[in-house]
Design an enzyme around this catalytic site. Structure first.
Site, mmCIF file in Angstrom:
data_model
loop_
_atom_site.group_PDB
_atom_site.id
_atom_site.type_symbol
_atom_site.label_atom_id
_atom_site.label_comp_id
_atom_site.label_asym_id
_atom_site.label_seq_id
_atom_site.Cartn_x
_atom_site.Cartn_y
_atom_site.Cartn_z
ATOM 1 N N GLY A 18 6.125 2.782 3.075
ATOM 2 C CA GLY A 18 4.955 2.377 2.317
ATOM 3 C C GLY A 18 4.647 3.244 1.112
ATOM 4 O O GLY A 18 5.527 3.675 0.369
ATOM 5 N N ILE A 19 3.355 3.500 0.914
ATOM 6 C CA ILE A 19 2.886 4.230 -0.269
ATOM 7 C C ILE A 19 3.430 5.660 -0.301
ATOM 8 O O ILE A 19 3.829 6.155 -1.359
ATOM 9 C CB ILE A 19 1.343 4.231 -0.304
ATOM 10 C CG1 ILE A 19 0.833 2.803 -0.548
ATOM 11 C CG2 ILE A 19 0.817 5.181 -1.374
ATOM 12 C CD1 ILE A 19 -0.665 2.639 -0.354
ATOM 13 N N ASP A 38 6.847 13.155 7.905
ATOM 14 C CA ASP A 38 6.376 12.005 8.674
ATOM 15 C C ASP A 38 6.740 12.283 10.128
ATOM 16 O O ASP A 38 7.422 13.272 10.425
ATOM 17 C CB ASP A 38 7.063 10.712 8.178
ATOM 18 C CG ASP A 38 6.265 9.453 8.495
ATOM 19 O OD1 ASP A 38 6.077 9.161 9.697
ATOM 20 O OD2 ASP A 38 5.833 8.761 7.562
ATOM 21 N N ASP A 59 3.643 16.037 12.470
ATOM 22 C CA ASP A 59 2.517 15.289 13.020
ATOM 23 C C ASP A 59 1.256 15.889 12.411
ATOM 24 O O ASP A 59 0.872 17.013 12.742
ATOM 25 C CB ASP A 59 2.489 15.412 14.541
ATOM 26 C CG ASP A 59 1.354 14.620 15.184
ATOM 27 O OD1 ASP A 59 0.513 14.065 14.446
ATOM 28 O OD2 ASP A 59 1.308 14.569 16.429
ATOM 29 N N TYR A 148 -12.191 1.759 10.131
ATOM 30 C CA TYR A 148 -11.295 2.023 9.002
ATOM 31 C C TYR A 148 -12.110 2.268 7.735
ATOM 32 O O TYR A 148 -11.875 3.234 6.997
ATOM 33 C CB TYR A 148 -10.343 0.848 8.808
ATOM 34 C CG TYR A 148 -9.430 0.982 7.605
ATOM 35 C CD1 TYR A 148 -8.348 1.848 7.625
ATOM 36 C CD2 TYR A 148 -9.653 0.227 6.458
ATOM 37 C CE1 TYR A 148 -7.512 1.975 6.522
ATOM 38 C CE2 TYR A 148 -8.824 0.341 5.352
ATOM 39 C CZ TYR A 148 -7.746 1.209 5.393
ATOM 40 O OH TYR A 148 -6.918 1.330 4.299
ATOM 41 N N THR A 183 3.223 -3.409 2.605
ATOM 42 C CA THR A 183 3.934 -2.296 3.222
ATOM 43 C C THR A 183 4.347 -2.721 4.628
ATOM 44 O O THR A 183 3.852 -3.724 5.145
ATOM 45 C CB THR A 183 3.019 -1.058 3.321
ATOM 46 O OG1 THR A 183 1.920 -1.370 4.200
ATOM 47 C CG2 THR A 183 2.474 -0.649 1.954
ATOM 48 N N ARG A 204 -6.831 -13.780 -0.146
ATOM 49 C CA ARG A 204 -7.994 -12.963 -0.486
ATOM 50 C C ARG A 204 -7.835 -12.260 -1.826
ATOM 51 O O ARG A 204 -8.786 -11.653 -2.317
ATOM 52 C CB ARG A 204 -8.240 -11.903 0.599
ATOM 53 C CG ARG A 204 -8.394 -12.478 1.996
ATOM 54 C CD ARG A 204 -8.794 -11.434 3.004
ATOM 55 N NE ARG A 204 -7.949 -10.229 2.976
ATOM 56 C CZ ARG A 204 -8.006 -9.261 3.895
ATOM 57 N NH1 ARG A 204 -8.838 -9.370 4.907
ATOM 58 N NH2 ARG A 204 -7.222 -8.199 3.800
#
Length: 244
Positions: A18-19, A38, A59, A148, A183, A204
């Protein structure tokens, strides 16, 4: 390649996909020495072919591991906090465990990284910090994104606090607030929504499409570079017009 980050050292979390991944690659292509981390070691390993200087498992929920990594890496000029998790549901779907996990990964992980890396950045003359927030929670409410949104609003507040506290000490801190970006994580949520899930997410978007990780990485690159030297404490919206 224009060497926009030539001579700079960059540290990136959640770089396996992803990003985070797109940003690590963009930073490398512009001359930075990139340390990519990661928990997905297999996906991280594939970054070596992109010229990433070093990959390592980290982590970001483990304070001791973060501190050890900071000691190992030393001073960096660019710090990108990209780790995060999207919980689906309203307050009625959010247990205390869900709340704690979301805040630990989305917010406290940034606190850990900043606490560990900021001292060396300060003694080394400063640097640029880029945090990944979200358009959801920072500028607009989104359905079923209760915790979130709360975490991403906290990221924006954390960003401004870092910016104002260290504005005269060479530290810049900004956050990026993406809309819906295509992603692996987003595609997983779309699949979980059932048939037509991806199309629902697209519907959306005023532009009629999803954003790409590379588009977010382009903004991260700008904020990491000296081109944005007069910019700090800003929540940068990049959402295809979703919040208009």
């Amino acid at each position: 390649m224009s060497d926009r980050l030539k001579g700079k050292r960059a540290f990136v979390t959640a770089a396996a996909a992803g990003i985070g991944r797109a940003s690590a690659i963009a930073f490398t292509r512009e001359g930075a020495t990139v340390f990519a981390t990661d928990i997905d070691e297999e996906a991280l390993a594939s970054l070596k072919s992109e010229g990433i200087a070093e990959v390592a498992r980290l982590d970001v929920r483990d304070t001791a591991a973060v501190d050890a990594m900071a000691a190992r890496v030393g001073k960096v000029d660019v710090l990108l906090n990209a780790a995060g998790f999207v919980h689906n549901g309203t307050i009625l779907d959010c247990s205390e465990a869900d709340w704690d996990f979301s805040f630990d990964l989305n917010v406290k992980s940034m606190h850990r990284i900043l606490r560990a890396f900021l001292p060396a950045m300060l003694t080394g003359g400063g640097g640029s910090i880029v945090n990944i927030a979200s358009a959801a929670g920072v500028t607009k409410a989104a359905p079923n994104r209760y915790v979130y949104s709360a975490t991403k609003a906290a990221v924006a507040g954390l960003t401004r606090a870092i910016a104002v506290d260290f504005i005269a000490k060479g530290i810049r801190c900004n956050c990026i607030c993406p809309g819906t970006i295509e992603t692996p994580s987003m595609l997983g949520r779309a699949a979980a929504a059932g048939p037509g899930g991806r199309e629902m997410f697209i519907s959306r978007q005023p532009m009629g499409r999803l954003g790409t990780a590379e588009e977010i990485a382009a903004l991260a690159l700008y904020l990491a570079s000296d081109e944005s030297a007069f910019t700090t404490g800003v929540a940068h919206i990049i959402d295809g017009g979703w919040t208009l």
